[in-house]
Enzyme design. Structure first.
Site, PDB file in Angstrom:
ATOM      1  N   ASN A 176      40.991  30.458  37.863  1.00 23.63           N
ATOM      2  CA  ASN A 176      41.788  31.100  37.244  1.00 23.63           C
ATOM      3  C   ASN A 176      43.016  30.417  35.765  1.00 23.63           C
ATOM      4  O   ASN A 176      43.137  30.578  35.291  1.00 23.63           O
ATOM      5  CB  ASN A 176      42.808  31.704  38.308  1.00 23.63           C
ATOM      6  CG  ASN A 176      43.591  30.980  38.886  1.00 23.63           C
ATOM      7  OD1 ASN A 176      44.678  30.663  38.156  1.00 23.63           O
ATOM      8  ND2 ASN A 176      43.582  30.829  39.886  1.00 23.63           N
TER       9      ASN A 176
ATOM     10  N   HIS B  89      41.267  27.441  46.163  1.00 24.57           N
ATOM     11  CA  HIS B  89      40.600  26.639  44.741  1.00 24.57           C
ATOM     12  C   HIS B  89      41.570  25.445  44.420  1.00 24.57           C
ATOM     13  O   HIS B  89      41.657  24.827  43.191  1.00 24.57           O
ATOM     14  CB  HIS B  89      40.276  27.110  44.632  1.00 24.57           C
ATOM     15  CG  HIS B  89      38.803  28.630  44.367  1.00 24.57           C
ATOM     16  ND1 HIS B  89      38.238  28.568  43.907  1.00 24.57           N
ATOM     17  CD2 HIS B  89      38.384  27.982  46.235  1.00 24.57           C
ATOM     18  CE1 HIS B  89      37.185  29.770  44.556  1.00 24.57           C
ATOM     19  NE2 HIS B  89      36.997  29.017  45.490  1.00 24.57           N
TER      20      HIS B  89
ATOM     21  N   CYS C 282      44.238  40.952  37.524  1.00 23.34           N
ATOM     22  CA  CYS C 282      45.950  41.120  38.721  1.00 23.34           C
ATOM     23  C   CYS C 282      46.945  40.701  38.051  1.00 23.34           C
ATOM     24  O   CYS C 282      46.975  39.885  36.533  1.00 23.34           O
ATOM     25  CB  CYS C 282      46.011  40.342  39.736  1.00 23.34           C
ATOM     26  SG  CYS C 282      46.354  38.803  39.639  1.00 23.34           S
TER      27      CYS C 282
ATOM     28  N   GLU D 201      35.155  35.868  45.773  1.00 26.13           N
ATOM     29  CA  GLU D 201      35.474  37.460  45.686  1.00 26.13           C
ATOM     30  C   GLU D 201      34.537  38.051  44.785  1.00 26.13           C
ATOM     31  O   GLU D 201      34.937  39.464  45.288  1.00 26.13           O
ATOM     32  CB  GLU D 201      37.024  36.996  44.090  1.00 26.13           C
ATOM     33  CG  GLU D 201      37.546  38.275  43.681  1.00 26.13           C
ATOM     34  CD  GLU D 201      38.652  38.241  42.331  1.00 26.13           C
ATOM     35  OE1 GLU D 201      39.064  37.826  42.649  1.00 26.13           O
ATOM     36  OE2 GLU D 201      38.534  39.048  41.408  1.00 26.13           O
TER      37      GLU D 201
HETATM   38 FE1  SF4 Z   1      43.601  36.604  43.013  1.00 28.00          FE
HETATM   39 FE2  SF4 Z   1      45.990  37.634  41.957  1.00 28.00          FE
HETATM   40 FE3  SF4 Z   1      46.148  37.613  44.195  1.00 28.00          FE
HETATM   41 FE4  SF4 Z   1      46.402  35.630  43.513  1.00 28.00          FE
HETATM   42  S1  SF4 Z   1      48.098  37.831  42.811  1.00 28.00           S
HETATM   43  S2  SF4 Z   1      45.150  36.089  45.003  1.00 28.00           S
HETATM   44  S3  SF4 Z   1      45.608  35.139  41.599  1.00 28.00           S
HETATM   45  S4  SF4 Z   1      43.737  38.807  42.848  1.00 28.00           S
END
Ligand code: SF4
Length: 283
Positions: A215, A40, A185, A122
């Site tokens: 994010n 993104h 995450c 997602e």
């Molecule tokens: Fe998404 Fe976290 Fe994976 Fe990055 S590390 S793509 S923010 S789930």
């Protein structure tokens, strides 16, 4: 101007780096297209396009035989629809883990409640791994959820922990058994912690990242929550003379004369560096 960055992490997160590497390798072997935005971030998508790697919005638009699933994953049924294509799966391993958690919780008889943005790829992907999950974006929406015997709460990998806590409080009176699995995450957790700590030490925060990046939006919210003036830009081009002057005047008139600089997980490191240089050299 004095600009402070967290030491780590800046630039792409693990999942985005991995997805870009997968696309690079695949594109050397032949023509590839990407199902949805790989990252993104407009500059990254434009860069891929300039190298002949295009983005398609839907399966029916795909003309290449090789189709990349982005780091955000894809709805479960899509692989069946795409049986005539070679699928190059760049789903982030943390999203794969999240998909499996949602599937398991549904099989265990929980009503699965997902905290996230229902239009985000997602969430479209993980929500397809159980029957009729409920998607909420806030504690207010969670307070409208009906009562169930068993509820399992999970959240988008880029969610804010404070919102997860608020939603769990709303849900606790809706069920005999509330199970919370924190699916934020590791990369997001570190970035959010950095954002919160840095926002307390500076008078103004600059956040670099795509305007459609979930994010990055969370980082902006976290910084604002510390009552720190926060400016969200996509790249150094957004720092025009007017905005630079506004930042400079604000910081000069504040008690703390420094600026915090953070970035989303889909922002290239050189883009962050260009912003750093522009801010540092102003005036
Ligand atoms: Fe998404 Fe976290 Fe994976 Fe990055 S590390 S793509 S923010 S789930």
């Amino acid at each position: 101007m004095k600009v402070i960055k967290p030491e780590n992490p800046q630039g792409f997160c693990f999942g985005v780096k991995r997805a870009l590497e997968i696309v690079e390798v695949a594109s050397k072997k032949g023509d590839v297209q990407i199902l949805g935005w790989l990252v993104h971030n407009p500059s990254v998508v434009e860069d891929l396009k300039s190298r002949g790697i295009s983005t398609v919005e839907s399966v029916s638009d795909a003309t290449s035989d090789n189709l990349v699933i982005t780091a955000h994953g894809a709805p479960k049924g899509i692989l069946g629809i795409l049986s005539d294509k070679k699928i190059i799966d760049a789903t982030c391993p943390f999203v794969v883990k999240f998909q499996k958690q949602v599937e398991r919780l549904g099989e265990q008889g929980y009503k699965v409640v997902i905290l996230g943005d229902k239009n985000h790829p997602e969430i479209k992907s993980v929500s397809s791994y159980t029957k009729d999950p409920i998607i909420v974006s806030s504690a207010v929406e969670a307070s409208l959820v009906a009562c169930y015997d068993k509820i399992a709460l999970v959240c988008q990998t880029t969610q804010n922990i404070e919102t997860l806590k608020d939603v769990s409080t709303s849900l606790i009176e809706k069920t005999n058994q509330l199970l919370i699995e924190n699916t934020i995450c590791p990369s997001t957790r570190t970035r959010q912690k950095n954002a919160s700590e840095l926002a307390k030490k500076v008078s103004l925060m600059v956040v670099v990242g795509g305007k459609n990046s979930a994010n990055t939006k969370r980082l902006v919210e976290i910084s604002q929550k510390q009552n720190t003036k926060t400016i969200w830009i996509e790249c150094s081009d957004d720092l025009d003379e007017l905005l630079l002057k506004e930042i400079s005047v604000y910081v000069s008139s504040s008690q703390i004369k420094s600026i915090g600089l953070i970035s989303g997980a889909s922002t290239p490191i050189d883009s962050v560096e260009r912003v750093f240089e522009k801010l540092s050299n102003y005036g």
